[in-house]
Design a protein around this motif. Structure first.
Motif, PDB file in Angstrom:
ATOM      1  N   ASN A 106       0.831  -1.198   0.000  1.00  0.00           N
ATOM      2  CA  ASN A 106       0.000   0.000   0.000  1.00  0.00           C
ATOM      3  C   ASN A 106       0.871   1.255   0.000  1.00  0.00           C
ATOM      4  O   ASN A 106       0.831   2.071   0.917  1.00  0.00           O
ATOM      5  N   THR A 107       1.641   1.405  -1.070  1.00  0.00           N
ATOM      6  CA  THR A 107       2.549   2.543  -1.198  1.00  0.00           C
ATOM      7  C   THR A 107       3.115   2.516  -2.613  1.00  0.00           C
ATOM      8  O   THR A 107       2.791   1.638  -3.406  1.00  0.00           O
ATOM      9  N   ASP A 108       3.979   3.463  -2.946  1.00  0.00           N
ATOM     10  CA  ASP A 108       4.726   3.382  -4.192  1.00  0.00           C
ATOM     11  C   ASP A 108       5.748   2.257  -4.047  1.00  0.00           C
ATOM     12  O   ASP A 108       6.499   2.214  -3.065  1.00  0.00           O
ATOM     13  N   SER A 109       5.799   1.368  -5.035  1.00  0.00           N
ATOM     14  CA  SER A 109       6.632   0.180  -4.879  1.00  0.00           C
ATOM     15  C   SER A 109       7.278  -0.207  -6.199  1.00  0.00           C
ATOM     16  O   SER A 109       6.582  -0.461  -7.188  1.00  0.00           O
TER      17      SER A 109
ATOM     18  N   ASN B  16      -4.754   3.160  -4.960  1.00  0.00           N
ATOM     19  CA  ASN B  16      -3.799   3.646  -3.963  1.00  0.00           C
ATOM     20  C   ASN B  16      -2.600   2.712  -3.782  1.00  0.00           C
ATOM     21  O   ASN B  16      -1.850   2.845  -2.803  1.00  0.00           O
ATOM     22  N   ARG B  17      -2.395   1.791  -4.708  1.00  0.00           N
ATOM     23  CA  ARG B  17      -1.186   0.978  -4.738  1.00  0.00           C
ATOM     24  C   ARG B  17      -0.516   1.236  -6.079  1.00  0.00           C
ATOM     25  O   ARG B  17      -1.173   1.194  -7.121  1.00  0.00           O
TER      26      ARG B  17
END
Length: 458
Positions: A99-102, A129-130
Motif C-alpha cells: 500500500n505505497t509506491d513500490s 492507492n497501490r
C-alpha cells in the motif's frame, strides 16, 4: 586481498550466489563480480547487500526469471546487469503490491548505481492507492544510470471510471528529500511499453531532481504520458512545495521516440461520459530550464506540452527544438495553462508558461480528430514565449495552423521566421489564433498581430 575474497566466496556460496572467476582481478580494483542464478528466495537482495558491505561491484544475472523485488538503500558503486548476452527477466507476476509506491527495483539514498539490460515486467495490481513501478528512484541519489532496460506489460488494472487513485509508472524518479536532490540521473536507451498507468506516467522525473538526462528511449503504446518533468506536486511539502527545490530542472529530453501514447480506454480519464484524449507524448508540467530536443513524437493524443497544472506553478525557460511531431489526435504542440478557472473547468485554475522557446520544430498531420484544433496551441497564462524557425503544416479540414482559447490572457509572445502551410487549403483560408482572436487568412493574421513578418506561407 585473496583471503578476503575467499571469505566472501564462502558467504555467497551459502546464500546460493556464485562468485565469478574474474572476481579476484575485480576485487583488486575494489570491484567484485557476483553471478546470480534464478531460484532461491531473495538471492538478488542478498547479492546487493553483500556488495554494499564490500565496497561495491557488479551483479550479473544468468538467463531466467527472478520473481522478486530488490532494493538499493544507502548503496554505492553497484551495477546490476545480465551475464554477457543472458536474458534476465525481473518478473513481478504474483508479487503483492504494498500500500505505497513500490518498485520491482528501488534505489534510494544511493550513488553510482547502474541498472542495465534487464527485462522488467509483470508487476500489477487491481487495487487503488497501490502504485507498481518498474524502476523507482527516490530520496537523494547521485549518478544513477538506467540503461537499455525493457520495462513492459505491467501497471494498475483497476477499472474505476474517473478515479485518479489509479496509478503506476514504468520508470520514476521522485526527489522527495528537501535536503539533497537526485542529481546526474541518466535514463537512456530503454524501451518502455504496454503499461496501464492510470493518472501517472511512463517515465517521470518529479520534484527535487536536477541535472538529469532522458535520451534515446523508445516509449510506446502506453495509456498515459510518455515522458514527464514535474514541479509543484506534493513531492516536497510544506515550505518547500512552491520553491525551486520542488521542480524537475536543468534536464535534457533528447532523441527519444515516443509513439501511440493515448488515454483512450484509461479509466482515470473517463470524463463526462467520454474519454479525455489528453495524454501527452512529452510533457513539461512545472519543470524549468529543460531542453526538449530532437525527439520524434507520433500518433499520441497531444505531441508536446509545456505547461503547469498547479495554479501556483509555471513552466519556464524550456527550449523545445528540432522535434518532429505528427499524427496527434488533438494538437502537435501546446503551451500555457489549460484552464482559467472558468470555461467548463469547474473553477480549476492552472499555472503559467513563460520565457520558453519553441524553435526548428516540424509539425504536420496533427489534429486527427479533425475538430478544428490547431497544429500549435497557445492556451491561458502564456507570456513571453517565442516561436521561431518552425515548419508548421495544417492538414485538418479547417486549416488551423495556430490556435488560441476563449478569453485568453496570453500576451507578449512572439512568432517569426517560420514556414507555414495548409494541405488542401490556401493562405487565404488558413486560420491563425493569436491572443484572444482567430484570423482567417495569413495576410490578415500578420497585419492584425504584427507577428511573422519574416515568415513564409507555402
Amino acid at each position: 586481498m585473496k583471503r578476503l575474497l575467499s571469505g566472501l566466496a564462502a558467504l555467497l556460496a551459502m546464500t546460493g550466489l556464485v562468485v565469478a572467476p574474474e572476481a579476484a582481478d575485480a576485487a583488486a580494483a575494489h570491484s567484485t563480480v557476483v553471478i546470480v542464478k534464478p531460484g532461491g528466495a531473495h538471492s538478488l537482495q542478498k547479492a546487493v547487500d553483500s556488495l554494499k558491505s564490500s565496497g561495491g561491484g557488479t551483479i550479473m544475472l544468468r538467463s531466467g526469471r527472478y520473481q522478486q523485488r530488490v532494493k538499493f538503500v544507502h548503496a554505492h558503486n553497484i551495477t546490476i546487469e545480465p551475464y554477457h548476452k543472458a536474458h534476465a527477466i525481473l518478473d513481478g507476476t504474483g508479487l503483492k503490491v504494498p500500500n505505497t509506491d513500490s518498485g520491482l527495483i528501488t534505489i534510494v539514498d544511493s550513488s553510482n548505481i547502474t541498472v542495465r539490460g534487464l527485462d522488467i515486467t509483470g508487476y500489477r495490481t487491481r487495487q487503488k492507492n497501490r502504485v507498481p513501478i518498474g524502476i523507482y528512484v527516490h530520496g537523494h541519489d547521485k549518478k544513477v544510470h538506467l540503461i537499455g532496460n525493457h520495462v513492459h506489460d505491467m501497471g494498475n488494472d483497476n477499472n474505476t471510471l474517473g478515479s485518479f487513485s489509479i496509478n503506476a509508472h514504468g520508470i520514476a524518479a521522485y526527489g522527495d528529500d528537501a535536503g539533497a536532490p537526485i542529481s546526474k540521473l541518466v535514463i537512456s536507451r530503454n524501451t518502455v511499453d504496454n503499461l496501464h498507468l492510470g493518472a501517472s506516467e511512463s517515465v517521470v522525473v518529479n520534484g527535487n531532481v536536477t541535472h538529469w538526462q532522458i535520451t534515446h528511449n523508445n516509449i510506446h503504446d502506453n495509456d498515459n504520458i510518455g515522458i514527464d518533468a514535474i514541479g509543484f506536486e506534493p513531492t516536497l511539502g510544506g515550505k518547500h512545495r512552491y520553491t525551486m527545490l520542488n521542480r524537475a530542472r536543468h534536464g535534457l529530453i533528447a532523441h527519444n521516440v515516443v509513439a501511440r501514447i493515448k488515454s483512450q480506454g484509461n479509466p482515470a480519464y473517463w470524463e463526462d461520459g467520454s474519454w479525455c484524449d489528453c495524454a501527452d507524448g512529452i510533457y513539461i508540467d512545472g519543470g524549468t530550464r529543460i531542453r526538449v530536443h530532437a525527439n520524434r513524437v507520433s500518433d499520441s493524443d497531444i505531441g508536446i506540452e509545456v505547461a503547469a497544472e498547479n495554479g501556483r506553478g509555471n513552466a519556464s525557460h524550456v527550449i523545445t527544438s528540432h522535434n518532429h511531431v505528427t499524427g496527434s489526435l488533438y494538437t502537435g504542440i501546446s503551451t500555457g495553462g489549460y484552464c482559467d478557472g472558468h470555461n467548463g473547468c469547474g473553477g480549476v485554475q492552472t499555472g503559467k508558461s513563460f520565457d520558453n522557446v519553441f524553435r526548428y520544430n516540424t509539425l504536420r498531420g496533427n489534429n486527427r480528430l479533425n475538430d478544428g484544433s490547431p497544429e500549435l496551441l497557445v492556451q491561458y497564462h502564456a507570456h513571453n514565449d517565442v516561436f521561431v524557425h518552425n515548419h508548421v503544416i495544417a492538414t485538418n479540414t479547417d486549416s488551423v495552423v495556430y490556435g488560441t482559447v476563449p478569453r485568453s490572457d496570453s500576451n507578449h509572445n512572439r512568432s517569426n521566421h517560420n514556414t507555414f502551410g495548409a494541405v488542401g487549403g490556401s493562405r487565404g483560408k488558413a486560420q491563425f489564433g493569436w491572443g484572444n482572436h482567430t484570423y482567417t487568412g495569413y495576410a490578415k493574421y500578420r497585419s492584425a498581430t504584427g507577428q511573422d513578418g519574416n515568415s513564409t506561407f507555402r
